[in-house]
Design a protein around this motif. Structure first.
Motif, PDB file in Angstrom:
ATOM      1  N   GLN A 145      46.827  57.700  27.385  1.00  0.00           N
ATOM      2  CA  GLN A 145      45.542  58.586  27.854  1.00  0.00           C
ATOM      3  C   GLN A 145      45.973  59.765  28.570  1.00  0.00           C
ATOM      4  O   GLN A 145      45.417  60.580  28.042  1.00  0.00           O
ATOM      5  CB  GLN A 145      44.858  57.532  28.823  1.00  0.00           C
ATOM      6  CG  GLN A 145      44.450  56.267  28.579  1.00  0.00           C
ATOM      7  CD  GLN A 145      43.452  55.533  29.469  1.00  0.00           C
ATOM      8  OE1 GLN A 145      43.660  55.969  31.204  1.00  0.00           O
ATOM      9  NE2 GLN A 145      42.901  54.413  29.160  1.00  0.00           N
ATOM     10  N   ARG A 146      46.885  59.600  28.637  1.00  0.00           N
ATOM     11  CA  ARG A 146      47.012  61.567  29.210  1.00  0.00           C
ATOM     12  C   ARG A 146      47.814  62.353  28.037  1.00  0.00           C
ATOM     13  O   ARG A 146      47.865  63.240  28.494  1.00  0.00           O
ATOM     14  CB  ARG A 146      48.531  61.283  30.727  1.00  0.00           C
ATOM     15  CG  ARG A 146      47.719  60.854  32.012  1.00  0.00           C
ATOM     16  CD  ARG A 146      49.343  60.876  33.079  1.00  0.00           C
ATOM     17  NE  ARG A 146      49.374  62.255  33.071  1.00  0.00           N
ATOM     18  CZ  ARG A 146      48.987  62.559  34.446  1.00  0.00           C
ATOM     19  NH1 ARG A 146      47.812  62.152  34.666  1.00  0.00           N
ATOM     20  NH2 ARG A 146      49.221  64.199  34.396  1.00  0.00           N
ATOM     21  N   GLN A 147      48.298  61.146  27.301  1.00  0.00           N
ATOM     22  CA  GLN A 147      48.812  62.095  25.996  1.00  0.00           C
ATOM     23  C   GLN A 147      47.564  62.312  25.338  1.00  0.00           C
ATOM     24  O   GLN A 147      47.244  63.716  24.365  1.00  0.00           O
ATOM     25  CB  GLN A 147      49.796  61.699  25.371  1.00  0.00           C
ATOM     26  CG  GLN A 147      51.782  61.321  25.813  1.00  0.00           C
ATOM     27  CD  GLN A 147      51.398  62.681  25.544  1.00  0.00           C
ATOM     28  OE1 GLN A 147      52.024  63.442  24.677  1.00  0.00           O
ATOM     29  NE2 GLN A 147      52.601  62.951  26.609  1.00  0.00           N
ATOM     30  N   ILE A 148      46.319  61.898  25.262  1.00  0.00           N
ATOM     31  CA  ILE A 148      44.810  61.840  24.440  1.00  0.00           C
ATOM     32  C   ILE A 148      44.954  63.635  25.058  1.00  0.00           C
ATOM     33  O   ILE A 148      44.204  64.413  24.499  1.00  0.00           O
ATOM     34  CB  ILE A 148      43.712  60.874  24.838  1.00  0.00           C
ATOM     35  CG1 ILE A 148      44.875  60.059  23.995  1.00  0.00           C
ATOM     36  CG2 ILE A 148      43.181  61.698  23.850  1.00  0.00           C
ATOM     37  CD1 ILE A 148      43.687  58.984  24.197  1.00  0.00           C
ATOM     38  N   LEU A 149      45.421  63.809  26.253  1.00  0.00           N
ATOM     39  CA  LEU A 149      44.272  64.954  27.369  1.00  0.00           C
ATOM     40  C   LEU A 149      45.433  65.945  27.266  1.00  0.00           C
ATOM     41  O   LEU A 149      44.725  67.060  27.618  1.00  0.00           O
ATOM     42  CB  LEU A 149      44.115  64.169  28.779  1.00  0.00           C
ATOM     43  CG  LEU A 149      42.676  63.332  28.841  1.00  0.00           C
ATOM     44  CD1 LEU A 149      42.356  62.889  30.445  1.00  0.00           C
ATOM     45  CD2 LEU A 149      41.753  63.561  29.080  1.00  0.00           C
ATOM     46  N   LYS A 150      46.746  65.367  26.595  1.00  0.00           N
ATOM     47  CA  LYS A 150      47.692  67.295  26.549  1.00  0.00           C
ATOM     48  C   LYS A 150      47.045  68.487  26.644  1.00  0.00           C
ATOM     49  O   LYS A 150      46.579  68.338  25.133  1.00  0.00           O
ATOM     50  CB  LYS A 150      48.897  66.775  25.951  1.00  0.00           C
ATOM     51  CG  LYS A 150      49.760  67.652  26.451  1.00  0.00           C
ATOM     52  CD  LYS A 150      51.312  67.013  25.242  1.00  0.00           C
ATOM     53  CE  LYS A 150      52.360  67.493  25.701  1.00  0.00           C
ATOM     54  NZ  LYS A 150      53.417  66.982  24.823  1.00  0.00           N
ATOM     55  N   GLY A 151      47.003  68.980  27.565  1.00  0.00           N
ATOM     56  CA  GLY A 151      46.954  70.639  26.653  1.00  0.00           C
ATOM     57  C   GLY A 151      44.704  71.265  27.521  1.00  0.00           C
ATOM     58  O   GLY A 151      45.255  71.795  27.578  1.00  0.00           O
ATOM     59  N   SER A 152      44.816  69.911  28.127  1.00  0.00           N
ATOM     60  CA  SER A 152      43.546  70.064  28.823  1.00  0.00           C
ATOM     61  C   SER A 152      43.753  70.622  30.071  1.00  0.00           C
ATOM     62  O   SER A 152      44.419  70.091  30.637  1.00  0.00           O
ATOM     63  CB  SER A 152      42.841  68.981  28.736  1.00  0.00           C
ATOM     64  OG  SER A 152      41.551  69.289  29.755  1.00  0.00           O
ATOM     65  N   ARG A 153      42.553  71.464  30.482  1.00  0.00           N
ATOM     66  CA  ARG A 153      43.268  72.454  31.936  1.00  0.00           C
ATOM     67  C   ARG A 153      41.650  71.225  32.579  1.00  0.00           C
ATOM     68  O   ARG A 153      42.135  71.819  33.864  1.00  0.00           O
ATOM     69  CB  ARG A 153      42.331  73.852  31.964  1.00  0.00           C
ATOM     70  CG  ARG A 153      43.717  74.551  31.199  1.00  0.00           C
ATOM     71  CD  ARG A 153      42.911  76.013  30.678  1.00  0.00           C
ATOM     72  NE  ARG A 153      44.317  76.390  29.868  1.00  0.00           N
ATOM     73  CZ  ARG A 153      44.748  78.148  29.829  1.00  0.00           C
ATOM     74  NH1 ARG A 153      43.810  79.300  30.324  1.00  0.00           N
ATOM     75  NH2 ARG A 153      45.030  78.538  29.180  1.00  0.00           N
ATOM     76  N   SER A 154      41.073  70.553  32.629  1.00  0.00           N
ATOM     77  CA  SER A 154      40.497  69.505  33.482  1.00  0.00           C
ATOM     78  C   SER A 154      40.974  69.266  34.294  1.00  0.00           C
ATOM     79  O   SER A 154      42.936  68.844  34.220  1.00  0.00           O
ATOM     80  CB  SER A 154      39.141  68.930  32.674  1.00  0.00           C
ATOM     81  OG  SER A 154      39.992  68.223  32.171  1.00  0.00           O
ATOM     82  N   ARG A 155      40.167  68.321  35.498  1.00  0.00           N
ATOM     83  CA  ARG A 155      41.083  67.364  36.088  1.00  0.00           C
ATOM     84  C   ARG A 155      40.677  65.943  35.429  1.00  0.00           C
ATOM     85  O   ARG A 155      41.458  65.150  36.671  1.00  0.00           O
ATOM     86  CB  ARG A 155      40.793  67.736  37.690  1.00  0.00           C
ATOM     87  CG  ARG A 155      40.507  69.063  38.129  1.00  0.00           C
ATOM     88  CD  ARG A 155      40.140  68.549  39.618  1.00  0.00           C
ATOM     89  NE  ARG A 155      40.722  67.821  40.434  1.00  0.00           N
ATOM     90  CZ  ARG A 155      40.513  68.157  41.464  1.00  0.00           C
ATOM     91  NH1 ARG A 155      38.980  68.916  42.250  1.00  0.00           N
ATOM     92  NH2 ARG A 155      41.116  67.672  42.198  1.00  0.00           N
ATOM     93  N   ALA A 156      40.414  65.324  34.310  1.00  0.00           N
ATOM     94  CA  ALA A 156      40.535  64.936  33.711  1.00  0.00           C
ATOM     95  C   ALA A 156      41.564  63.895  34.182  1.00  0.00           C
ATOM     96  O   ALA A 156      41.096  62.649  34.209  1.00  0.00           O
ATOM     97  CB  ALA A 156      39.802  65.026  32.109  1.00  0.00           C
ATOM     98  N   SER A 157      42.630  64.291  34.058  1.00  0.00           N
ATOM     99  CA  SER A 157      44.159  63.052  33.672  1.00  0.00           C
ATOM    100  C   SER A 157      44.123  62.760  35.628  1.00  0.00           C
ATOM    101  O   SER A 157      44.533  61.676  35.610  1.00  0.00           O
ATOM    102  CB  SER A 157      45.163  64.363  33.506  1.00  0.00           C
ATOM    103  OG  SER A 157      45.303  65.160  34.747  1.00  0.00           O
ATOM    104  N   GLU A 158      43.396  63.393  36.294  1.00  0.00           N
ATOM    105  CA  GLU A 158      43.085  62.183  37.756  1.00  0.00           C
ATOM    106  C   GLU A 158      42.882  61.261  37.736  1.00  0.00           C
ATOM    107  O   GLU A 158      42.740  60.690  38.099  1.00  0.00           O
ATOM    108  CB  GLU A 158      42.868  63.369  38.769  1.00  0.00           C
ATOM    109  CG  GLU A 158      44.146  65.006  39.084  1.00  0.00           C
ATOM    110  CD  GLU A 158      43.045  65.963  39.999  1.00  0.00           C
ATOM    111  OE1 GLU A 158      42.719  65.445  41.262  1.00  0.00           O
ATOM    112  OE2 GLU A 158      43.312  67.109  39.751  1.00  0.00           O
ATOM    113  N   VAL A 159      41.410  61.057  36.871  1.00  0.00           N
ATOM    114  CA  VAL A 159      40.724  60.218  36.848  1.00  0.00           C
ATOM    115  C   VAL A 159      40.903  59.345  35.956  1.00  0.00           C
ATOM    116  O   VAL A 159      40.910  58.402  36.254  1.00  0.00           O
ATOM    117  CB  VAL A 159      39.108  59.975  35.805  1.00  0.00           C
ATOM    118  CG1 VAL A 159      38.528  59.670  35.889  1.00  0.00           C
ATOM    119  CG2 VAL A 159      38.565  61.495  36.474  1.00  0.00           C
ATOM    120  N   VAL A 160      42.216  59.746  35.277  1.00  0.00           N
ATOM    121  CA  VAL A 160      42.964  58.268  34.125  1.00  0.00           C
ATOM    122  C   VAL A 160      43.717  58.055  35.426  1.00  0.00           C
ATOM    123  O   VAL A 160      44.269  57.004  35.107  1.00  0.00           O
ATOM    124  CB  VAL A 160      43.772  59.404  33.239  1.00  0.00           C
ATOM    125  CG1 VAL A 160      44.757  58.503  32.410  1.00  0.00           C
ATOM    126  CG2 VAL A 160      43.070  59.951  32.073  1.00  0.00           C
TER     127      VAL A 160
END
Length: 409
Positions: free
Chosen positions: A305-320
């Motif tokens: 799931q974090r790989q899908i978000l790679k490059g995103s500058r949002s805090r979405a990885s924290e939600v993961v």
């Protein structure tokens, strides 16, 4: 209870309570401080020790071990409560936790959440004092607060008899009658002493004996089974065998509920201690191994799931990361845990929804609160246990007879 069934005086004796309507009750002997283990028990002890050691290091698979603790404690709470007849699903418990009181929950879900709070209280108390009768009573009071059994003296040892059997049983017809109230003091004093001793037996053997003795004493009018199983984890944490509450051994007991009851009763009646120890150790080995496997799979899902978000500058990885602890989201939960505005939290969830990391599951409760879920994480946590990879691990089972419900569980 038939006194003729109890033929193992080294584990206790049957007495008749005084009075016109006296009935037989079991007075347990003190917990044995020394035990000779059979070859099969030693083999299972080795396997359980090894599995528990691997589980103790499982938190290293994730950046924050607390992520595993919440998910696994929920598993333990649910399974232990189900043994006593509570009907709730894992997803319902996660949903109630995500709402954090913002939506109504069932009485069964409330019982599971009380178990979680009782375990968390016990862990906090361990920072100040050892396992003792005071801790046991405080945990019990939290367990029964506001739920079924709340009228049965939460946080107080019983002052009247209780018994194990069907709801229609009386003491003379029940399967087992624990010691009468006037015999609780000496039995509990010995249990409290033993839990803080370091006898010449392995820690897991001591743990199994403590659980057997607590269930045999049955010191409360209700909640004995749940408190006794909760104490398994607290004892292993106190002894340093687990860094946190990562073991959900109650899932093993739930899946073999009848045998669980039978094994405890067989010690009281016939002194079949080795069989109980083997059952207990197999449960630790199976569930510790299962917890490690799920931790590995959760780590894989998180990384994907974090790989899908790679490059995103949002805090979405924290939600993961939040999804590992609880795969159900609400905007209020994200807002609360990440310190965001409501709109900021909603934006992150919508981002995960567009990437199919979470899926909407509808509106529930007053005000139509919205929920989202990570099906991948939920499937890892909710799925069936995988069979043990150890071909030498022997898991015994009984079949063909009806379960005897545990009164006062």
């Amino acid at each position: 209870m038939d006194p003729r069934n109890f033929v193992a005086p080294e584990f206790g004796s049957v007495v008749c309570t005084p009075g016109t309507h006296g009935f037989p009750a079991f007075i347990p002997a003190e917990v044995p401080r020394e035990i000779t283990l059979s070859t099969e028990t030693v083999l299972l002890l080795s396997q359980a020790d090894d599995a528990l050691g691997r589980l103790a290091g499982a938190g290293r698979l994730l950046p924050n071990p607390h992520l595993l603790v919440n998910a696994y404690l929920t598993q333990e709470a649910l399974a232990s409560s189900r043994i006593e007849g509570t009907q709730a699903s894992l997803s319902e418990v996660f949903q109630a936790a995500a709402a954090d009181g913002g939506a109504p929950s069932s009485a069964d879900v409330d019982e599971v959440r009380n178990y979680i709070e009782a375990m968390e209280l016990g862990l906090r108390l361990l920072e100040e004092l050892p396992i003792c009768l005071r801790l046991v009573k405080e945990v019990h009071a939290t367990l029964l607060r506001g739920v079924r059994g709340r009228e049965r003296q939460p946080g107080e040892f019983r002052k009247s008899p209780n018994w194990i059997g069907s709801p229609s049983d009386r003491p003379d017809t029940a399967a087992f009658v624990p010691p009468p109230p006037d015999a609780l003091g000496p039995a509990l004093k010995d249990w409290e002493s033993y839990v803080n001793e370091h006898p010449p037996v392995p820690t897991l053997i001591q743990c199994a004996l403590l659980h057997y003795q607590f269930e045999t004493i049955h010191p409360f009018l209700d909640g004995n089974g749940r408190v006794g199983r909760l104490l398994i984890v607290l004892f292993l944490v106190q002894r340093g065998r687990l860094p946190q509450s990562l073991l959900y051994v109650s899932r093993y007991f739930e899946e073999r509920r009848r045998e669980y009851y039978e094994r405890l009763q067989a010690v009281r009646e016939r002194g079949e201690l080795q069989e109980w120890l083997q059952f207990f150790l197999a449960g630790v080995a199976v569930q510790a191994g299962d917890a490690v496997q799920r931790a590995e799979r959760l780590s894989d899902v998180r990384e994907q799931q974090r790989q899908i978000l790679k490059g995103s500058r949002s805090r979405a990885s924290e939600v993961v990361d939040m999804l590992v602890a609880n795969p159900v989201l609400t905007t209020q939960r994200v807002e609360r845990e990440l310190g965001l505005t409501n709109q900021g939290a909603l934006n992150l969830i919508r981002q995960l929804e567009r990437l199919s990391i979470v899926q909407p599951v509808g509106q529930f409760g007053r005000g139509g609160r919205h929920y989202w879920v990570s099906q991948e994480v939920l499937e890892v946590l909710e799925g069936q246990s995988e069979p043990s990879s150890d071909p030498d691990l022997k898991v015994s089972t009984l079949s063909g007879a009806e379960e005897v419900p545990l009164a006062g569980g």
